[in-house]
Scaffold this motif. Structure first.
Motif: not given
Ligand SMILES: Cc1cc2nc3c(=O)[nH]c(=O)nc-3n(C[C@H](O)[C@H](O)[C@H](O)COP(=O)(O)OP(=O)(O)OC[C@H]3O[C@@H](n4cnc5c(N)ncnc54)[C@H](O)[C@@H]3O)c2cc1C
Length: 224
Positions: A15, A32, A46-49, A63-65, A69-71, A108, A111, A222-223
């Motif tokens: 994943r 982060y 987007r925020y990532y730790s 470590c990113i799921h 869009e951003f992933g 994730t 991280a 962290e949440r």
């Molecule tokens: C302080 C902080 C630190 C974070 N650190 C990380 C990190 O280290 N790794 C990471 O992957 N994300 C992390 N996140 C979440 C990250 O910022 C994004 O929200 C996430 O990567 C989704 O962005 P996207 O554009 O790819 O997907 P979007 O289009 O924004 O979301 C698509 C779907 O994915 C779900 N989703 C969002 N985040 C996750 C997740 N982590 N695992 C499973 N499903 C998810 C959403 O609820 C939504 O349904 C962190 C968030 C915060 C606030």
């Protein structure tokens, strides 16, 4: 704005992906960053730790799921590509390497926990530390082999992996990380608690750790 330059990326679990970037800044374990880019002419952030402790070469790992869009944008990066990044921020940090600690990570949320745990064991190789590592299935347990190997060098490190879905390949602990607080704390209230994951997991752990005698000021979380 600083930029990160991609060194490498690879599949970490079924994943999640592991990314390594060259960073122009120093950070503290647990922090982060905000990554930003333009998609179809619109800026997104987007925020990532940071999943790694500070290193002399300023390499930072994530470590990113790749959820949306951003992933997807991150997954399309090639080695050498750059991405805009904020300065590191956040309140998670290693409280005291001399203290015993219990760590909980799901998905994730591993991280910042990996970053702080590795910093803890580097500063104090004989630290009394327990990690409850959770995922839906066994193949989603991030960095499992790496954590397992830590036990060879750190005799007081205890690893407790747990899987929440029915997985015939898995013979270990079952259930969410929150259902293993009692075993992980083992009646001790002199522990620091570090945890990261979805909001409901964090709320549940805050209550369970408080009930186990670990007060708010020794809970670092962290949440996502
Ligand atoms: C302080 C902080 C630190 C974070 N650190 C990380 C990190 O280290 N790794 C990471 O992957 N994300 C992390 N996140 C979440 C990250 O910022 C994004 O929200 C996430 O990567 C989704 O962005 P996207 O554009 O790819 O997907 P979007 O289009 O924004 O979301 C698509 C779907 O994915 C779900 N989703 C969002 N985040 C996750 C997740 N982590 N695992 C499973 N499903 C998810 C959403 O609820 C939504 O349904 C962190 C968030 C915060 C606030």
């Amino acid at each position: 704005m600083p930029t990160l330059r991609l060194i490498e990326s690879r599949a970490l679990t079924g994943r999640n992906k592991h990314f390594a970037f060259e960073a122009p800044f120093a950070h503290e374990a647990g922090q982060y960053v905000a990554l930003s880019a333009e998609v179809d002419g619109a800026p997104i952030q987007r925020y990532y730790s940071i999943a790694s402790p500070p290193r002399p070469d300023q390499r930072v790992e994530f470590c990113i799921h790749p959820a949306g869009e951003f992933g997807n944008l991150l997954c399309a990066l090639q080695p050498g590509d750059a991405i805009e990044c904020s300065e590191p921020a956040g309140k998670m940090r290693l409280y005291d390497a001399g203290r015993a600690a219990v760590y909980f990570a799901a998905g994730t949320g591993v991280a910042p926990i990996r970053a702080i745990l590795l910093a803890h064991l580097a500063a104090n190789p004989r630290a009394d530390a327990t990690l409850v590592l959770g995922a839906r299935t066994a193949d989603e347990l991030a960095y499992l082999r790496e954590f397992d190997a830590l036990r060879d060098r750190h005799p007081r490190f205890r690893l407790m992996p747990t899987v929440s879905r029915d997985d015939p390949e898995w013979n270990g602990r079952r259930g969410r990380v929150t259902s293993h607080v009692e075993e992980a704390t083992a009646g001790r209230c002199d522990l620091d608690g570090y945890f990261c994951g979805p909001p409901e997991m964090v709320s549940d752990l805050r209550e369970r750790l408080a009930a186990a005698g670990i007060p708010d000021e020794r809970q670092c979380f962290e949440r996502y």
